[in-house]
Design a protein around this motif. Structure first.
Motif, PDB file in Angstrom:
ATOM      1  N   LEU B  27       7.120  -4.657   6.422  1.00  0.00           N
ATOM      2  CA  LEU B  27       6.797  -6.074   6.623  1.00  0.00           C
ATOM      3  C   LEU B  27       7.322  -6.931   5.476  1.00  0.00           C
ATOM      4  O   LEU B  27       7.907  -7.994   5.675  1.00  0.00           O
ATOM      5  N   MET B  28       7.102  -6.428   4.250  1.00  0.00           N
ATOM      6  CA  MET B  28       7.518  -7.194   3.074  1.00  0.00           C
ATOM      7  C   MET B  28       9.028  -7.385   3.070  1.00  0.00           C
ATOM      8  O   MET B  28       9.532  -8.430   2.660  1.00  0.00           O
ATOM      9  N   GLU B  29       9.744  -6.382   3.519  1.00  0.00           N
ATOM     10  CA  GLU B  29      11.204  -6.510   3.529  1.00  0.00           C
ATOM     11  C   GLU B  29      11.648  -7.527   4.561  1.00  0.00           C
ATOM     12  O   GLU B  29      12.587  -8.297   4.327  1.00  0.00           O
ATOM     13  N   ILE B  30      10.961  -7.538   5.708  1.00  0.00           N
ATOM     14  CA  ILE B  30      11.331  -8.500   6.745  1.00  0.00           C
ATOM     15  C   ILE B  30      11.178  -9.923   6.216  1.00  0.00           C
ATOM     16  O   ILE B  30      12.026 -10.787   6.430  1.00  0.00           O
ATOM     17  N   PHE B  31      10.096 -10.145   5.479  1.00  0.00           N
ATOM     18  CA  PHE B  31       9.850 -11.488   4.966  1.00  0.00           C
ATOM     19  C   PHE B  31      10.531 -11.743   3.619  1.00  0.00           C
ATOM     20  O   PHE B  31      10.218 -12.699   2.933  1.00  0.00           O
ATOM     21  N   ASP B  32      11.422 -10.830   3.228  1.00  0.00           N
ATOM     22  CA  ASP B  32      12.155 -10.980   1.979  1.00  0.00           C
ATOM     23  C   ASP B  32      11.209 -11.128   0.780  1.00  0.00           C
ATOM     24  O   ASP B  32      11.421 -11.970  -0.079  1.00  0.00           O
ATOM     25  N   GLN B  33      10.134 -10.385   0.785  1.00  0.00           N
ATOM     26  CA  GLN B  33       9.177 -10.439  -0.319  1.00  0.00           C
ATOM     27  C   GLN B  33       9.063  -9.071  -0.964  1.00  0.00           C
ATOM     28  O   GLN B  33       7.972  -8.595  -1.262  1.00  0.00           O
ATOM     29  N   SER B  34      10.212  -8.419  -1.167  1.00  0.00           N
ATOM     30  CA  SER B  34      10.159  -7.032  -1.641  1.00  0.00           C
ATOM     31  C   SER B  34       9.511  -6.930  -3.018  1.00  0.00           C
ATOM     32  O   SER B  34       9.123  -5.853  -3.439  1.00  0.00           O
ATOM     33  N   TYR B  35       9.381  -8.068  -3.727  1.00  0.00           N
ATOM     34  CA  TYR B  35       8.666  -8.045  -5.001  1.00  0.00           C
ATOM     35  C   TYR B  35       7.267  -7.472  -4.811  1.00  0.00           C
ATOM     36  O   TYR B  35       6.756  -6.750  -5.657  1.00  0.00           O
ATOM     37  N   TYR B  36       6.660  -7.806  -3.659  1.00  0.00           N
ATOM     38  CA  TYR B  36       5.267  -7.381  -3.454  1.00  0.00           C
ATOM     39  C   TYR B  36       5.120  -5.895  -3.157  1.00  0.00           C
ATOM     40  O   TYR B  36       4.014  -5.369  -3.203  1.00  0.00           O
ATOM     41  N   ILE B  37       6.238  -5.200  -2.835  1.00  0.00           N
ATOM     42  CA  ILE B  37       6.140  -3.741  -2.700  1.00  0.00           C
ATOM     43  C   ILE B  37       5.801  -3.153  -4.066  1.00  0.00           C
ATOM     44  O   ILE B  37       4.918  -2.307  -4.201  1.00  0.00           O
ATOM     45  N   GLY B  38       6.507  -3.644  -5.094  1.00  0.00           N
ATOM     46  CA  GLY B  38       6.227  -3.202  -6.455  1.00  0.00           C
ATOM     47  C   GLY B  38       4.800  -3.546  -6.852  1.00  0.00           C
ATOM     48  O   GLY B  38       4.100  -2.738  -7.461  1.00  0.00           O
ATOM     49  N   PHE B  39       4.373  -4.737  -6.490  1.00  0.00           N
ATOM     50  CA  PHE B  39       3.014  -5.161  -6.835  1.00  0.00           C
ATOM     51  C   PHE B  39       1.980  -4.261  -6.161  1.00  0.00           C
ATOM     52  O   PHE B  39       1.016  -3.817  -6.787  1.00  0.00           O
ATOM     53  N   ALA B  40       2.215  -3.963  -4.861  1.00  0.00           N
ATOM     54  CA  ALA B  40       1.276  -3.097  -4.134  1.00  0.00           C
ATOM     55  C   ALA B  40       1.238  -1.701  -4.757  1.00  0.00           C
ATOM     56  O   ALA B  40       0.166  -1.090  -4.876  1.00  0.00           O
ATOM     57  N   THR B  41       2.401  -1.219  -5.198  1.00  0.00           N
ATOM     58  CA  THR B  41       2.436   0.093  -5.840  1.00  0.00           C
ATOM     59  C   THR B  41       1.600   0.070  -7.118  1.00  0.00           C
ATOM     60  O   THR B  41       0.860   0.999  -7.422  1.00  0.00           O
ATOM     61  N   ARG B  42       1.712  -1.028  -7.852  1.00  0.00           N
ATOM     62  CA  ARG B  42       0.928  -1.194  -9.074  1.00  0.00           C
ATOM     63  C   ARG B  42      -0.570  -1.114  -8.767  1.00  0.00           C
ATOM     64  O   ARG B  42      -1.330  -0.461  -9.473  1.00  0.00           O
ATOM     65  N   VAL B  43      -0.973  -1.791  -7.683  1.00  0.00           N
ATOM     66  CA  VAL B  43      -2.378  -1.759  -7.287  1.00  0.00           C
ATOM     67  C   VAL B  43      -2.809  -0.323  -6.983  1.00  0.00           C
ATOM     68  O   VAL B  43      -3.859   0.140  -7.437  1.00  0.00           O
ATOM     69  N   LEU B  44      -1.971   0.407  -6.222  1.00  0.00           N
ATOM     70  CA  LEU B  44      -2.313   1.785  -5.864  1.00  0.00           C
ATOM     71  C   LEU B  44      -2.485   2.635  -7.121  1.00  0.00           C
ATOM     72  O   LEU B  44      -3.420   3.433  -7.228  1.00  0.00           O
ATOM     73  N   ILE B  45      -1.570   2.459  -8.086  1.00  0.00           N
ATOM     74  CA  ILE B  45      -1.623   3.275  -9.293  1.00  0.00           C
ATOM     75  C   ILE B  45      -2.878   2.956 -10.106  1.00  0.00           C
ATOM     76  O   ILE B  45      -3.577   3.856 -10.586  1.00  0.00           O
ATOM     77  N   PHE B  46      -3.178   1.669 -10.244  1.00  0.00           N
ATOM     78  CA  PHE B  46      -4.390   1.312 -10.987  1.00  0.00           C
ATOM     79  C   PHE B  46      -5.648   1.733 -10.226  1.00  0.00           C
ATOM     80  O   PHE B  46      -6.660   2.064 -10.846  1.00  0.00           O
ATOM     81  N   ALA B  47      -5.558   1.754  -8.892  1.00  0.00           N
ATOM     82  CA  ALA B  47      -6.683   2.249  -8.105  1.00  0.00           C
ATOM     83  C   ALA B  47      -6.944   3.711  -8.443  1.00  0.00           C
ATOM     84  O   ALA B  47      -8.095   4.138  -8.604  1.00  0.00           O
ATOM     85  N   LEU B  48      -5.864   4.453  -8.596  1.00  0.00           N
ATOM     86  CA  LEU B  48      -5.985   5.867  -8.948  1.00  0.00           C
ATOM     87  C   LEU B  48      -6.614   6.015 -10.339  1.00  0.00           C
ATOM     88  O   LEU B  48      -7.549   6.804 -10.534  1.00  0.00           O
ATOM     89  N   ALA B  49      -6.102   5.238 -11.288  1.00  0.00           N
ATOM     90  CA  ALA B  49      -6.621   5.319 -12.656  1.00  0.00           C
ATOM     91  C   ALA B  49      -8.100   4.916 -12.708  1.00  0.00           C
ATOM     92  O   ALA B  49      -8.914   5.582 -13.346  1.00  0.00           O
ATOM     93  N   ALA B  50      -8.431   3.828 -12.009  1.00  0.00           N
ATOM     94  CA  ALA B  50      -9.820   3.362 -12.021  1.00  0.00           C
ATOM     95  C   ALA B  50     -10.731   4.378 -11.340  1.00  0.00           C
ATOM     96  O   ALA B  50     -11.855   4.612 -11.780  1.00  0.00           O
ATOM     97  N   SER B  51     -10.232   5.013 -10.267  1.00  0.00           N
ATOM     98  CA  SER B  51     -11.050   6.017  -9.589  1.00  0.00           C
ATOM     99  C   SER B  51     -11.318   7.207 -10.491  1.00  0.00           C
ATOM    100  O   SER B  51     -12.389   7.807 -10.450  1.00  0.00           O
ATOM    101  N   SER B  52     -10.330   7.562 -11.318  1.00  0.00           N
ATOM    102  CA  SER B  52     -10.545   8.680 -12.229  1.00  0.00           C
ATOM    103  C   SER B  52     -11.627   8.333 -13.247  1.00  0.00           C
ATOM    104  O   SER B  52     -12.445   9.170 -13.613  1.00  0.00           O
ATOM    105  N   LEU B  53     -11.632   7.076 -13.693  1.00  0.00           N
ATOM    106  CA  LEU B  53     -12.685   6.659 -14.615  1.00  0.00           C
ATOM    107  C   LEU B  53     -14.027   6.611 -13.897  1.00  0.00           C
ATOM    108  O   LEU B  53     -15.065   6.957 -14.458  1.00  0.00           O
ATOM    109  N   ASN B  54     -13.985   6.223 -12.625  1.00  0.00           N
ATOM    110  CA  ASN B  54     -15.226   6.156 -11.844  1.00  0.00           C
ATOM    111  C   ASN B  54     -15.867   7.539 -11.711  1.00  0.00           C
ATOM    112  O   ASN B  54     -17.087   7.676 -11.714  1.00  0.00           O
ATOM    113  N   LEU B  55     -15.021   8.556 -11.625  1.00  0.00           N
ATOM    114  CA  LEU B  55     -15.553   9.926 -11.572  1.00  0.00           C
ATOM    115  C   LEU B  55     -16.357  10.218 -12.841  1.00  0.00           C
ATOM    116  O   LEU B  55     -17.472  10.740 -12.782  1.00  0.00           O
ATOM    117  N   VAL B  56     -15.767   9.852 -13.988  1.00  0.00           N
ATOM    118  CA  VAL B  56     -16.421  10.127 -15.267  1.00  0.00           C
ATOM    119  C   VAL B  56     -17.654   9.236 -15.457  1.00  0.00           C
ATOM    120  O   VAL B  56     -18.718   9.688 -15.843  1.00  0.00           O
TER     121      VAL B  56
END
Lengths: 388, 317, 304
Positions: B27-56
């Motif tokens: 979808l992002m590519e269709i709307f020429d907003q490929s910047y937000y793919i990187g942003f979404a990836t960032r969110v996923l990665i921080f979600a992973l990091a935050a979840s690891s802290l949530n475990l602790v």
């Protein structure tokens, strides 16, 4: 968001047909907070002054300058740069102060085939083997000003020198530049943490080595604190201070004041240079910002002029990268430092001058040009560059 | 607090979100907003990091203020691997997890001897030690950080394509969330939550409290290491800023905004915080003032976070 | 060599005493109220800004210092009454989050008011030069800082060890409930201690301002060092804070100055150049880990 999207879609549709409707976009990522803020602020103000004189246009086309603060962190700089490249789709990037940050953002800019006009950072990597058609430096190669000091210290016959620089690429370039022309004994090389502000331990070490000259390269707030503490520790009695222009310009002078008088430094530009462009620049900068410009400001100013001339040259067709590169290489603008040209590695070949800090006619403490150290001087890495 | 029990709608909801995310890059590519793919990836990665802290923090009840150390170590391991020629993520990512996990084991073994504010400050101090070690180690780039000249591969696929990196991050996050969900319900998860509730009683019952806590702490560290390795690939740089204690604070804020001790607390928190940052920063450069006031508001009036607002099944403590 | 050593020892003492000013307030807030305050570093930063702004307005460093310290005390009072009072009863996690939020607010507010560039604070003209002691020159201003630090340490010792208020404070640190039960106005005591801590922060910030730079983020790095100090010294103990601060100050300064030289003598130049700075910068953390391993409660535990 929807309005923004439609606006963007409309802009895209227009892009092919009517070039003049597109603003030229410049992404300006620089250090605007923290100890290095003075440098970035001066580059920005110089750049903005030029934009104001150009009525907000580059090459006659409406232009937009997007500004972001990197907080002197490679990480934040990279994020801001990515956003400018991919989201705002800028035509030029500029502004980075520190070489380590330049090296962090460079690859993304080059991969995106966007031209980077560096108004300050001139790392040796991009002058030599990693030189890139999309990278231009309108200021100098990092080593140059240090080479000039090295030459002068050597010519004056100093024998025992201590070197102080921060532990980062620009600092290492400083040491190698200085030592390329200074052949005497180096009693000690002290590497400090980038951003360090208390130099008590280093000053004690310097006192113990008793050098006859001290060469330091500490840009921004670091240099201010170093000079203040150097004088307070009573070291200025036996040791002559030398620095590249970065550590002895208006930002430092304003903060330290009279104790800096008599300090020698090197630069490719000085505010008392006698040419029409410079006189106009210095007068209008002072009028606009109520302070004297520094060499950083002159570099920011030149960067804007360089973009302006190149855009005019290609008649606004900034999408033709080859033509734009040729136009940038041709250097059709009049620099405030007088004439210079670009080497094949896109770094300047220019004169370097000796300046001394003294009182000017109006009684202000500022830099006075003493004469040139190098004429038409190129950097030492150009031979390693195979520019495509 | 009580044992974690997922709401009934949680699974189908998570599944729907996952499906929507699968379509996002296209979808992002269709709307020429490929910047937000990187942003979404960032969110996923921080979600992973935050979840690891949530475990602790959420499940183990350990207030660690040094979690950034494991996050950063993961990033550095990835960068060191890449420079050393190990470019396969299937190899480098487990390595990053291993190194970060082992270091967490060491820090945990020393810090878990203490309690309360001591524990908070000691985890903080250890993280600071790692930070200073990396910024003064010239071989690893010092202040400049260690760049990755190129993104890695994952199972032979080059991560240089933003979409591939996005899907890899999504896949890994999904896998880890499934694992954490199972773990919370398993014997280990129950025990660690019971220890959080009443340490003395569990000790009296003969549970090796210290060992349970240590394993939980190390597992959290290992997952943070994985997130760090992914982030290094996204930004192309293992930066000492990742190790800074303010980064630990940011992860903590994510967990608390999202909901401490809720399986998806870290994910929700990372999403909320990064979205706020991305969009508020454009309007108000000093948005940290707003964020700070918001956080104080949460502490004083809604100490359970966003996830708790949607939770009707939860018994009140 | 002895001269160099003496000069570095003075530097270490100066650094240590400034750390003590920060750690003293922090250790009492921790010890008595069992409250973790990450925003202590922000009080140091805001205090320094107050001092710099007041010194500029009054064109006198000393007036600025006085006004800045008073301003920080008032700010501390407001914070205690509005926010911290709510936090004492909360768990540590809430305290961490709320005080972390305070850091964000403080940094941004300062940036909003004074701009992102650091403020410059100059020492009084008379103290800007060097003085000669034992055959070498030492900055006069650093000697003044040392004097201030020693004076505050002495004052605190008298206050805590000899006065009635000090007795309450010590009692509060070792057993809060019992103190309360004995009819001491613990709430008022808390407020007083917090305000006093804020004033000490501003004093340290104002004194260090001319040596460093008054800038956003200056509080964070120093906060961690203050933590290390009170972990080493033992939470709640003023004596521990003093000893811990002097240890950290000296070890850090001497380590930075002497370790690279020492390693150069022992190891090949290449290895020494790599290891030296790295080891010097983590020395105090290694020290802290070692002390904790043998004494998990620090050197002078306040709670028996």
């Amino acid at each position: 968001m929807p309005t923004r999207l439609t606006a963007l879609a409309a802009a895209l549709m227009l892009a092919g047909s009517v070039h003049a409707a597109d603003p030229i976009k410049v992404g300006f990522v620089s250090t605007l907070s923290g100890p290095g803020a003075g440098l970035g602020v001066d580059i920005r103000d110089g750049f903005n002054l030029a934009m104001k004189q150009l009525n907000g246009k580059l090459g006659g086309l409406p232009a937009e300058v997007l500004i972001a603060d990197d907080q002197q962190s490679p990480d934040i700089a990279k994020q801001a740069t990515d956003k400018f490249l991919k989201k705002d789709k800028v035509d030029f990037m500029t502004g980075v102060v520190f070489s380590n940050i330049m090296l962090a953002v460079g690859p993304a800019v080059f991969q995106n085939q966007t031209f980077y006009i560096s108004a300050n950072a001139g790392p040796s990597q991009y002058a030599g083997e990693q030189c890139n058609p999309f990278f231009f430096n309108v200021a100098w190669q990092n080593d140059n000003l240090h080479e000039a000091v090295g030459k002068y210290v050597q010519d004056k016959g100093f024998k025992n020198v201590v070197i102080v620089t921060p532990n980062y690429p620009g600092g290492k370039d400083a040491v190698s530049g200085f030592k390329r022309y200074y052949k005497g004994q180096v009693a000690d090389e002290i590497y400090t943490k980038l951003g360090q502000l208390d130099y008590a331990a280093e000053l004690a070490q310097i006192r113990a080595t008793k050098p006859d000259a001290l060469f330091f390269f500490l840009p921004g707030g670091m240099g201010i604190n170093f000079v203040k503490q150097f004088v307070a520790a009573g070291l200025s009695r036996d040791t002559q201070l030398f620095a590249p222009g970065f550590s002895a310009d208006e930002d430092v002078i304003k903060a330290v004041g009279a104790p800096m008088m008599g300090m020698f430094n090197s630069s490719h530009w000085a505010q008392d240079m006698d040419n029409a462009e410079n006189k106009r620049f210095v007068a209008e900068f002072e009028k606009e910002y109520k302070r004297l410009p520094s060499l950083y400001a002159s570099q920011g100013y030149d960067a804007a002029l360089m973009m302006d001339a190149a855009v005019r040259d290609v008649k606004g067709k900034v999408s033709d990268k080859k033509a734009l590169q040729k136009a940038l290489e041709a250097k059709r603008f009049k620099s405030v430092r007088g004439d210079f040209k670009f080497n094949h590695n896109h770094y300047p070949v220019q004169n370097y001058y000796l300046r001394v800090i003294a009182k000017d006619a109006q009684g202000r403490v500022t830099n006075k040009t003493m004469g040139s150290i190098f004429t038409n001087h190129a950097d030492a890495y150009a031979s390693q560059c195979k520019m495509k | 607090m009580a044992f974690y029990r997922p709401a009934r709608w949680q699974k189908p909801f998570a599944f729907t979100v996952l499906c929507a995310l699968l379509a996002l890059p296209g979808l992002m590519e269709i709307f020429d907003q490929s910047y937000y793919i990187g942003f979404a990836t960032r969110v996923l990665i921080f979600a992973l990091a935050a979840s690891s802290l949530n475990l602790v923090l959420g499940f183990g009840g350990m207030v660690s203020l040094g979690h950034a150390a494991f996050f950063g170590i993961g990033a550095y391991v990835a960068a060191i691997c890449q420079q050393g020629g190990i470019v396969e993520g299937l190899l480098a990512f487990p390595l990053a997890m291993g190194v970060a996990g082992l270091f967490a084991l060491l820090v945990g073994a020393l810090s878990l001897r203490t309690r309360g504010v001591y524990f908070i400050m000691i985890t903080l101090a250890f993280a600071q030690m790692v930070y200073y070690l990396f910024i003064s180690a010239r071989a690893w780039g010092g202040d400049d950080g260690l760049p990755l000249s190129e993104r890695m591969q994952f199972a032979g696929l080059s991560l240089t394509d933003d979409k591939v990196l996005f899907y890899v991050a999504l896949g890994l996050l999904t896998a880890i969330m499934l694992l954490l969900g199972r773990l919370a319900d398993a014997r280990f998860g129950r025990t660690i939550q019971a220890i959080r509730e009443n340490e003395t009683r569990m000790e009296a019952l003969g549970y090796p409290v210290f060992r349970y806590r240590l394993v939980c702490f190390a597992l959290g560290g290992a997952i943070a290491g994985l997130a760090g390795a992914l982030l290094a690939n996204l930004t192309g740089l293992a930066s000492p800023a990742l190790l800074q204690w303010t980064q630990s604070g940011t992860l903590l804020v994510m967990v608390i905004i999202g909901g401490v001790g809720y399986l998806y607390g870290g994910v929700v928190g990372a999403l909320v915080l990064l979205l706020l940052e991305e969009f508020l920063l454009g309007f108000f450069a000093h948005w940290h003032i707003v964020l700070g006031l918001l956080l104080i508001g949460i502490v004083l009036f809604a100490p359970k976070g966003v996830a708790a607002l949607f939770d009707k099944h939860r018994s009140q403590p | 060599m002895t001269q160099l050593f003496l000069e570095q020892a003075l530097n270490g003492l100066q650094f240590g005493l400034m750390l003590f000013l920060l750690a003293a307030g922090l250790t009492l807030v921790f010890g008595i109220m069992d409250c973790i305050n990450l925003a202590h570093g922000s009080l140091y930063m805001v205090g320094a800004y107050f001092v710099a702004a007041a010194a500029q307005a009054a064109d006198s460093f000393w007036i600025g210092l006085g006004a800045g310290v008073a301003g920080a005390a008032v700010l501390g009072l407001l914070l205690e009454l509005t926010l911290f009072r709510q936090l004492y009863r909360r768990d540590h996690l809430s305290q961490v989050l709320a005080t972390f939020a305070l850091i964000l607010i403080a940094n941004e507010t300062v940036r909003l008011i004074w701009g992102p560039a650091p403020l410059m604070l100059n020492p009084p003209e008379a103290l800007s030069g060097p003085v000669e002691i034992a055959g070498f020159f030492y900055p006069a201003y650093r000697l003044v800082i040392i004097a201030f630090g020693l004076a505050v340490a002495g004052l605190l010792y008298l206050l805590v060890a000899k006065s009635r208020v000090g007795m309450w404070v010590r009692a509060g640190a070792s057993n809060r409930e019992m103190t309360e039960a004995l009819g001491i106005n613990v709430r008022g005591l808390f407020t007083a201690v917090f305000v006093f801590g804020a004033a000490l922060c501003a004093l340290a910030g104002g004194l260090l301002g001319p040596l460093l730079a008054v800038q956003v983020g200056m509080g964070e790095s120093v906060l961690i060092l203050a933590f290390v100090v009170i972990i080493i010294g033992g939470i709640g103990s003023i004596r521990g804070a003093l000893v811990g601060a002097l240890i950290v100050g000296t070890v850090d300064t001497l380590g930075r100055a002497l370790l690279p030289t020492l390693l150069r003598a022992l190891l090949p130049a290449d290895a020494a150049a790599t290891l030296g700075p790295a080891l010097a910068s983590i020395l105090i953390y290694l020290l802290m880990a070692a002390i904790l391993f043998f004494k998990p409660q620090g050197l002078f535990p306040a709670r028996a």
